[in-house]
Design an enzyme around this catalytic site. Structure first.
Site, PDB file in Angstrom:
ATOM      1  N   HIS A 110       0.846  -1.203   0.000  1.00 49.61           N
ATOM      2  CA  HIS A 110       0.000   0.000   0.000  1.00 49.61           C
ATOM      3  C   HIS A 110       0.875   1.244   0.000  1.00 49.61           C
ATOM      4  O   HIS A 110       2.001   1.219   0.504  1.00 49.61           O
ATOM      5  CB  HIS A 110      -0.933   0.012   1.227  1.00 49.61           C
ATOM      6  N   HIS A 131       0.911   5.197   1.227  1.00 47.38           N
ATOM      7  CA  HIS A 131       0.278   6.225   2.061  1.00 47.38           C
ATOM      8  C   HIS A 131       0.336   7.565   1.322  1.00 47.38           C
ATOM      9  O   HIS A 131       1.387   7.922   0.782  1.00 47.38           O
ATOM     10  CB  HIS A 131       1.050   6.426   3.374  1.00 47.38           C
TER      11      HIS A 131
HETATM   12  P1  AMP Z   1       2.088   0.337   7.348  1.00 45.83           P
HETATM   13  O1  AMP Z   1       2.765   0.582   8.665  1.00 45.83           O
HETATM   14  O2  AMP Z   1       2.761   1.049   6.205  1.00 45.83           O
HETATM   15  O3  AMP Z   1       1.898  -1.148   7.087  1.00 45.83           O
HETATM   16  O4  AMP Z   1       0.647   1.002   7.469  1.00 45.83           O
HETATM   17  C1  AMP Z   1      -0.528   0.306   7.750  1.00 45.83           C
HETATM   18  C2  AMP Z   1      -1.622   1.330   7.910  1.00 45.83           C
HETATM   19  O5  AMP Z   1      -2.868   0.671   7.842  1.00 45.83           O
HETATM   20  C3  AMP Z   1      -1.586   2.090   9.243  1.00 45.83           C
HETATM   21  O6  AMP Z   1      -1.444   3.483   8.996  1.00 45.83           O
HETATM   22  C4  AMP Z   1      -2.945   1.764   9.880  1.00 45.83           C
HETATM   23  O7  AMP Z   1      -3.503   2.852  10.565  1.00 45.83           O
HETATM   24  C5  AMP Z   1      -3.776   1.347   8.678  1.00 45.83           C
HETATM   25  N1  AMP Z   1      -4.866   0.438   8.970  1.00 45.83           N
HETATM   26  C6  AMP Z   1      -4.815  -0.718   9.673  1.00 45.83           C
HETATM   27  N2  AMP Z   1      -6.035  -1.298   9.726  1.00 45.83           N
HETATM   28  C7  AMP Z   1      -6.871  -0.500   9.023  1.00 45.83           C
HETATM   29  C8  AMP Z   1      -8.272  -0.541   8.706  1.00 45.83           C
HETATM   30  N3  AMP Z   1      -9.049  -1.542   9.141  1.00 45.83           N
HETATM   31  N4  AMP Z   1      -8.787   0.446   7.957  1.00 45.83           N
HETATM   32  C9  AMP Z   1      -8.000   1.469   7.519  1.00 45.83           C
HETATM   33  N5  AMP Z   1      -6.691   1.572   7.788  1.00 45.83           N
HETATM   34  C10 AMP Z   1      -6.125   0.617   8.523  1.00 45.83           C
END
Ligand code: AMP
Length: 134
Positions: free
Chosen positions: A99, A101
């Site tokens: 993903h 950001h």
């Molecule tokens: P990363 O550390 O790059 O893997 O980021 C994962 C992101 O996913 C974090 O910013 C979380 O806040 C976000 N996240 C986790 N679960 C959910 C969810 N159910 N809906 C939306 N965002 C999420």
């Protein structure tokens, strides 16, 4: 290995606020935003990291990230964005499903995104540059 939280969102098993969907990715709002409007562009295929993903898919996802950046500037009036891919656990990636950001940023918003910087020894930078050249 079980489904990631993002695969469960893509499959409609858990809710999300979806901003966009196409054949290769979805865009949702991050549930714990750094700033409100913080969005995630998520590959539909569960590539664990950036490194496993074909360049063509990354290219499409970056086009979508550009659109998200444009929407955030137009709708939120932000002054800039952080466009970030955490690539692997060592980088801070929490969800092993590719993903991107896109985080809206405002001048003087009090947020920080800082790494501790290092220095090279004499000759080390050129030597390393030679090894990393392609
Ligand atoms: P990363 O550390 O790059 O893997 O980021 C994962 C992101 O996913 C974090 O910013 C979380 O806040 C976000 N996240 C986790 N679960 C959910 C969810 N159910 N809906 C939306 N965002 C999420």
């Amino acid at each position: 290995m079980g489904k990631t939280v993002f695969s469960r969102i893509i499959d409609g098993e858990i809710p999300s606020v979806k901003l966009h969907e196409d054949d290769q990715c979805i865009v949702i709002l991050d549930i714990s935003p750094v700033e409100k409007g913080h969005a995630l562009i998520i590959a539909k295929h569960p590539y664990p990291t950036f490194s496993e993903c074909p360049a063509s898919t990354l290219s499409h996802m970056m086009e979508i990230a550009k659109k998200v950046d444009e929407m955030q500037r137009n709708v939120l009036g932000c002054d800039g964005t952080n466009v970030i891919i955490n690539n692997g656990k060592a980088s801070g990636q929490e969800v092993p499903h590719l993903h991107i950001h896109v985080i809206p940023r405002f001048l003087n918003d009090g947020q920080s995104f800082k790494f501790a910087k290092q220095t090279y020894a004499e000759g080390e930078m050129n030597e390393l540059g030679g090894k990393l050249s392609f």
